[in-house]
Design an enzyme around this catalytic site. Structure first.
Site, PDB file in Angstrom:
ATOM      1  N   HIS A 155       0.834  -1.218   0.000  1.00 41.75           N
ATOM      2  CA  HIS A 155       0.000   0.000   0.000  1.00 41.75           C
ATOM      3  C   HIS A 155       0.870   1.270   0.000  1.00 41.75           C
ATOM      4  O   HIS A 155       0.450   2.312   0.479  1.00 41.75           O
ATOM      5  CB  HIS A 155      -0.958   0.050   1.192  1.00 41.75           C
ATOM      6  CG  HIS A 155      -1.726  -1.211   1.407  1.00 41.75           C
ATOM      7  ND1 HIS A 155      -2.969  -1.434   0.887  1.00 41.75           N
ATOM      8  CD2 HIS A 155      -1.385  -2.356   2.069  1.00 41.75           C
ATOM      9  CE1 HIS A 155      -3.394  -2.646   1.215  1.00 41.75           C
ATOM     10  NE2 HIS A 155      -2.436  -3.236   1.932  1.00 41.75           N
ATOM     11  N   SER A 276      16.046  20.739 -16.398  1.00 44.51           N
ATOM     12  CA  SER A 276      14.895  21.597 -16.650  1.00 44.51           C
ATOM     13  C   SER A 276      15.384  22.864 -17.345  1.00 44.51           C
ATOM     14  O   SER A 276      16.450  23.380 -17.024  1.00 44.51           O
ATOM     15  CB  SER A 276      14.223  21.954 -15.329  1.00 44.51           C
ATOM     16  OG  SER A 276      13.522  23.172 -15.446  1.00 44.51           O
ATOM     17  N   LYS A 282      17.191  21.193 -11.179  1.00 42.30           N
ATOM     18  CA  LYS A 282      16.477  19.946 -11.470  1.00 42.30           C
ATOM     19  C   LYS A 282      17.311  18.873 -12.167  1.00 42.30           C
ATOM     20  O   LYS A 282      18.127  19.161 -13.017  1.00 42.30           O
ATOM     21  CB  LYS A 282      15.236  20.234 -12.359  1.00 42.30           C
ATOM     22  CG  LYS A 282      14.155  21.042 -11.719  1.00 42.30           C
ATOM     23  CD  LYS A 282      13.363  20.330 -10.644  1.00 42.30           C
ATOM     24  CE  LYS A 282      12.658  19.079 -11.098  1.00 42.30           C
ATOM     25  NZ  LYS A 282      11.404  19.362 -11.793  1.00 42.30           N
ATOM     26  N   GLU A 289      10.141   8.148 -16.986  1.00 42.55           N
ATOM     27  CA  GLU A 289       8.788   8.667 -17.205  1.00 42.55           C
ATOM     28  C   GLU A 289       8.290   8.359 -18.612  1.00 42.55           C
ATOM     29  O   GLU A 289       7.125   8.000 -18.813  1.00 42.55           O
ATOM     30  CB  GLU A 289       8.769  10.187 -16.997  1.00 42.55           C
ATOM     31  CG  GLU A 289       9.005  10.592 -15.553  1.00 42.55           C
ATOM     32  CD  GLU A 289       9.262  12.088 -15.459  1.00 42.55           C
ATOM     33  OE1 GLU A 289       8.301  12.858 -15.427  1.00 42.55           O
ATOM     34  OE2 GLU A 289      10.444  12.479 -15.450  1.00 42.55           O
TER      35      GLU A 289
END
Ligand code: ARG
Length: 474
Positions: A155, A276, A282, A289
């Site tokens: 979970h 970024s 970043k 992704e």
């Protein structure tokens, strides 16, 4: 004039040519189409269906056409609709009217089914090889992390500590199933449909087995109607690809989470991260992704293919031309993802001390306290409740089990003795799961041995298939 122009009185509307043509995408099948045609013409010769000299001229002409398509000097047109008719036209241009004998005893319907199978055979071998590469990277990370304890989750809540190596091995076995599915599906791809003709077979005394042997197939499709209308092997591949994508995507999600400041368990190598354009600090897990994102198109192709086939009467229908782009795109999508994944996993920096610190700041050893009390004779349900009370007290006191003193423990149960501190130590907790498939170090080592043996078998299979295909193309 079109190859099939005889019964027509008018040229085809140009929009029809453009709409019905598949040459834009089936040109990918050129080398397979020609490989199949050469085998076919050799069989026509062997069976005495066309004169030897004609067959030899055709085979040589096909080689020339192959070269011209490869180096880009051949012009492929929508007017000639698909790769099959483009090749035949080019052949006739090359060697004259005798080229027209190639299509004896054959239809584009069995021809396209053959090309798809020849293409997919190679694709399956390549994808299998790429997956084994990913497995090897995961295995190396597992071997390097047999002492790295991390929180295991259910979970997405910290549950019980596990070895990071154990976590890596879970993916090795997921991918092992993918490899096994691909190898199994290969058997069904590896059958020759050639000789089915348009749908009913042919009047010529062809030898289907001879063609099948020449192309390295293990047999022929048994029913001519089925041979030209079957695209189950495409669906099966897309379904296997969907599961592979699912597995990749789940791993991607973990990599994205683990590389966040919130987890801070791993750092991706700079070579496999992106920045970024606006925020200078970043470092993004773009590859993970995007692989996760591309799962959508792979599932889409599976749904598309199933839907295209649903309700199609036997045998060939033009709808089936829609079998190609999704399959090609799936192969390319997987190829891209898997090729990147192996080095990306290999170069991940595992932050052992961060994982270790995380394990110390959770209650993932609570089950072990309950099991300890069971060992002292308390029924598990009761010990579960007692430990629940201990955890609650710790939460109120802002501390963890190992911060408790023996006296504090004993205020909950006088069955608890000083050996509890060792029992609750993360490493002890991990190694206590000494059951087949468990997270104890020796059990993870066992898993590694099993996986290495399975991967060796996959590699043997790959080598055998590659050899067959290489011999054929020589
Ligand atoms: N381009 C067609 C396809 O990809 C080849 C088979 C066409 N057969 C036919 N009878 N129109 O499915």
């Amino acid at each position: 004039m079109k190859l099939w122009g005889g019964r027509f009185t008018k040229p085809t509307n140009q929009l029809v040519d453009e709409y019905t043509a598949s040459i834009y995408f089936d040109k990918k099948l050129a080398s397979f189409d020609i490989q199949g045609s050469i085998a076919h013409v050799e069989m026509l010769k062997a069976c005495g269906i066309i004169p030897e000299a004609d067959a030899d001229t055709i085979a040589a002409g096909l080689q020339t056409v192959a070269k011209k398509i490869e180096d880009g000097t051949a012009v492929l047109t929508a007017e000639n609709e698909d790769i099959h008719m483009n090749v035949e036209k080019l052949l006739i241009e090359e060697i004259g009217a005798v080229g027209g004998k190639l299509h004896t005893g054959r239809s584009r319907n069995d021809q396209v089914a053959l090309d798809m199978r020849l293409y997919l055979r190679e694709a399956i071998i390549e994808i299998t090889e790429l997956i084994v590469g990913v497995q090897e990277s995961l295995l190396n990370q597992a071997k390097a992390n047999l002492d790295t304890v991390m929180p295991g989750y259910t979970h997405l809540q910290r549950a019980q500590p596990v070895l990071f190596g154990h976590h890596m091995m879970a993916y090795v076995f997921m991918f092992q199933r993918d490899v096994e599915r691909l190898m199994d599906s290969f058997k069904r791809v590896n059958k020759s449909p050639l000789g089915a003709g348009a749908l009913a077979g042919t009047t010529f005394p062809i030898d289907r087995h001879l063609v099948a042997d020449k192309l390295g197939f293990t047999g022929i499709s048994e029913n001519s109607l089925d041979a030209v209308s079957d695209r189950d092997f495409v669906v099966e591949f897309l379904a296997n690809a969907s599961l592979i994508s699912t597995h990749l995507s789940r791993l991607c999600e973990e990599i994205v989470q683990w590389s966040s400041a919130e987890f801070n368990f791993v750092e991706l190598d700079d070579a496999f991260s992106t920045g970024s354009s606006m925020m200078p600090q970043k470092k993004n897990p773009d590859v993970a992704e995007l692989v996760r994102g591309k799962t959508g198109r792979v599932y889409g192709h599976l749904m598309g293919m199933l839907t295209t086939l649903k309700g199609l009467p036997l045998a060939y229908n033009k709808d089936m031309q829609e079998d190609k782009e999704g399959m090609f795109d799936t192969v390319e999508t997987l190829r891209g993802a898997l090729a990147l994944f192996a080095p990306m996993i290999e170069t991940i920096q595992v932050k052992k001390e961060k994982m270790d610190a995380a394990v110390r700041e959770d209650f993932s050893n609570a089950t072990d306290l309950a099991d300890y009390l069971v060992g002292k004779g308390m029924p598990f349900r009761e010990s579960h409740a007692v430990v629940g009370q201990v955890v609650l007290a710790c939460i109120n006191d802002n501390k963890y089990l190992l911060d408790m003193s023996l006296e504090e423990f004993q205020s909950f149960s006088n069955l608890i003795e000083s050996d509890i501190f060792n029992v609750l130590h993360p490493e002890t907790v991990v190694n206590a799961r000494d059951v087949a498939g468990g997270t104890a170090k020796n059990r993870v080592e066992e898993q590694i041995t099993t996986a290495v043996a399975a991967m060796k078998e996959s590699n043997n299979w790959i080598q055998l298939q590659v050899k067959t295909i290489r011999v054929l193309s020589e």
